[in-house]
Write an enzyme that holds these catalytic residues in place. Structure first.
Site, mmCIF file in Angstrom:
data_model
loop_
_atom_site.group_PDB
_atom_site.id
_atom_site.type_symbol
_atom_site.label_atom_id
_atom_site.label_comp_id
_atom_site.label_asym_id
_atom_site.label_seq_id
_atom_site.Cartn_x
_atom_site.Cartn_y
_atom_site.Cartn_z
ATOM 1 N N SER A 150 0.855 -1.183 0.000
ATOM 2 C CA SER A 150 0.000 0.000 0.000
ATOM 3 C C SER A 150 0.893 1.235 0.000
ATOM 4 O O SER A 150 2.080 1.143 0.350
ATOM 5 C CB SER A 150 -0.847 -0.012 1.277
ATOM 6 O OG SER A 150 -1.517 1.215 1.455
ATOM 7 N N TYR B 133 -1.486 -0.660 10.654
ATOM 8 C CA TYR B 133 -1.591 -0.938 9.213
ATOM 9 C C TYR B 133 -0.261 -0.594 8.542
ATOM 10 O O TYR B 133 0.267 -1.366 7.739
ATOM 11 C CB TYR B 133 -2.746 -0.138 8.608
ATOM 12 C CG TYR B 133 -3.065 -0.498 7.161
ATOM 13 C CD1 TYR B 133 -3.477 -1.783 6.814
ATOM 14 C CD2 TYR B 133 -2.959 0.455 6.149
ATOM 15 C CE1 TYR B 133 -3.776 -2.107 5.495
ATOM 16 C CE2 TYR B 133 -3.264 0.144 4.827
ATOM 17 C CZ TYR B 133 -3.673 -1.145 4.503
ATOM 18 O OH TYR B 133 -3.964 -1.469 3.193
HETATM 19 N N1 NAP Z 1 -8.673 -0.637 -1.223
HETATM 20 C C1 NAP Z 1 -7.623 0.142 -1.013
HETATM 21 O O1 NAP Z 1 -7.723 1.369 -0.964
HETATM 22 C C2 NAP Z 1 -6.247 -0.478 -0.836
HETATM 23 C C3 NAP Z 1 -5.140 0.375 -0.885
HETATM 24 C C4 NAP Z 1 -3.872 -0.159 -0.702
HETATM 25 C C5 NAP Z 1 -3.718 -1.506 -0.474
HETATM 26 N N2 NAP Z 1 -4.809 -2.320 -0.422
HETATM 27 C C6 NAP Z 1 -4.585 -3.738 -0.140
HETATM 28 O O2 NAP Z 1 -5.181 -4.519 -1.139
HETATM 29 C C7 NAP Z 1 -5.475 -5.806 -0.644
HETATM 30 C C8 NAP Z 1 -6.882 -6.217 -1.063
HETATM 31 O O3 NAP Z 1 -7.820 -5.370 -0.443
HETATM 32 P P1 NAP Z 1 -9.137 -4.808 -1.177
HETATM 33 O O4 NAP Z 1 -9.006 -3.354 -1.189
HETATM 34 O O5 NAP Z 1 -9.394 -5.540 -2.418
HETATM 35 O O6 NAP Z 1 -10.244 -5.125 -0.039
HETATM 36 P P2 NAP Z 1 -11.387 -6.240 0.090
HETATM 37 O O7 NAP Z 1 -12.355 -6.114 -1.040
HETATM 38 O O8 NAP Z 1 -11.884 -6.109 1.486
HETATM 39 O O9 NAP Z 1 -10.597 -7.611 -0.090
HETATM 40 C C9 NAP Z 1 -9.921 -8.270 0.968
HETATM 41 C C10 NAP Z 1 -9.826 -9.737 0.618
HETATM 42 O O10 NAP Z 1 -9.073 -10.407 1.633
HETATM 43 C C11 NAP Z 1 -9.747 -11.612 1.971
HETATM 44 N N3 NAP Z 1 -9.441 -12.033 3.324
HETATM 45 C C12 NAP Z 1 -9.582 -11.293 4.452
HETATM 46 N N4 NAP Z 1 -9.255 -12.048 5.505
HETATM 47 C C13 NAP Z 1 -8.926 -13.282 5.029
HETATM 48 C C14 NAP Z 1 -8.514 -14.498 5.646
HETATM 49 N N5 NAP Z 1 -8.384 -14.595 6.982
HETATM 50 N N6 NAP Z 1 -8.242 -15.567 4.861
HETATM 51 C C15 NAP Z 1 -8.386 -15.478 3.518
HETATM 52 N N7 NAP Z 1 -8.766 -14.347 2.884
HETATM 53 C C16 NAP Z 1 -9.031 -13.272 3.638
HETATM 54 C C17 NAP Z 1 -11.230 -11.267 1.802
HETATM 55 O O11 NAP Z 1 -11.984 -12.453 1.539
HETATM 56 P P3 NAP Z 1 -12.958 -13.205 2.591
HETATM 57 O O12 NAP Z 1 -13.572 -12.161 3.471
HETATM 58 O O13 NAP Z 1 -13.929 -13.908 1.696
HETATM 59 O O14 NAP Z 1 -12.056 -14.157 3.308
HETATM 60 C C18 NAP Z 1 -11.198 -10.403 0.550
HETATM 61 O O15 NAP Z 1 -11.247 -11.216 -0.606
HETATM 62 C C19 NAP Z 1 -5.248 -5.724 0.874
HETATM 63 O O16 NAP Z 1 -4.006 -6.301 1.195
HETATM 64 C C20 NAP Z 1 -5.218 -4.223 1.147
HETATM 65 O O17 NAP Z 1 -4.457 -3.911 2.287
HETATM 66 C C21 NAP Z 1 -6.066 -1.841 -0.616
#
Ligand code: NAP
Length: 249
Positions: free
Chosen positions: A144, A157
């Protein structure tokens, strides 16, 4: 120049929504067979039906389930060429009033889950790097902007994502000569479910910070992931930082 992914197998953690779901579609569109890993089986099944993928329901904060996800993928699909360590959670807020349980959940998924999957995947990835179709393998770790810039209210975080960056570059150095490329992707604000898991008062404050900017779409990050893994064998994209155009910080 772009190398398509026919004959390769990818594993994407957190494939049930957001960036992981979009990355799965992008890798499948390049020809990879994709194992989709997360806890919400219904979401995984719908995605797998669409792209012809392999569903692995797993909570990767549990080491046995994380290792099992990698092992089942290799057993079912025969190999492992690409791992996208994407599953993660962001629970922001002042340290003074934080719930330690929220800190533990972030460390468990953003750090420990990523480590369990990575450790289990190293040998199959090295094996894939030794033979065709590409003679190279990829681990793409999703960090991130918070992995480069610390902010008040984001300490744990930040800690997890700075850690992902350090771990990734160490692995990159260790495996460079064996053609296992380790890459880091650092998104700014992306429109996903990421903030849904925060306590309402903290979630609303976080959303307000981004209310006036046009956020990235998950597909924008998936595009970068696809770019990384379709480079010719001689090209390693070590790190990509992607902010929304209007995100100055
Ligand atoms: N959105 C942003 O602004 C942003 C910015 C920078 C970085 N990121 C990073 O991008 C990545 C993806 O996030 P996103 O934004 O796409 O959010 P998201 O839609 O909430 O996706 C998170 C994913 O992680 C999975 N997950 C959570 N806990 C888990 C567990 N214990 N075991 C297996 N899977 C698990 C969830 O699936 P289930 O709930 O079905 O398990 C979901 O598919 C993260 O690492 C986040 O830190 C996001």
């Amino acid at each position: 120049m772009r190398e398509r992914l026919e004959g390769t197998v990818a594993l994407v953690t957190g494939a049930s929504s957001g960036i992981g779901e979009a990355a799965t579609r992008a890798l499948a569109a390049e020809g990879a067979k994709v194992a989709v890993v997360a806890r919400r089986r219904d979401r995984l099944e719908a995605l797998a039906a669409e792209i012809g993928g392999f569903v692995v329901e797993a909570d990767i904060t549990d080491q046995a389930q994380a290792v099992g996800a990698v092992e089942r993928t290799v057993a079912e699909l025969g190999r492992l060429d690409i791992v996208v360590n994407n599953a993660g959670m962001m629970l922001l807020g002042p340290a003074e009033t934080a719930l330690v349980e929220e800190w533990e959940r972030m460390v468990a998924i953003n750090v420990q889950g990523l480590l369990y999957v990575s450790h289990a995947a190293i040998q199959p990835l090295l094996a894939a790097a030794q033979d065709g179709p590409r003679n190279v393998a990829d681990m793409v770790n999703i960090s991130s902007v918070a992995g480069r810039v610390a902010r008040s209210g984001s300490g744990v975080y930040n800690l997890t994502k700075f850690g992902v960056g350090a771990f990734s570059d160490s692995l990159r150095q260790e495996f460079a000569e064996r053609h296992l490329r380790v890459s880091l992707v650092e998104p700014g604000a992306v429109a996903t479910e990421l903030t849904d898991h925060m306590r309402p008062e903290l979630r609303d404050a976080t959303r307000k910070r981004f209310a006036d900017i046009e956020r990235l779409e998950a597909e924008d990050i998936a595009d970068a992931i696809a770019y990384i893994v379709t480079r010719p064998r001689r090209v390693a994209i070590n790190e990509i930082l992607i902010r929304p155009t209007e995100q100055a910080w």
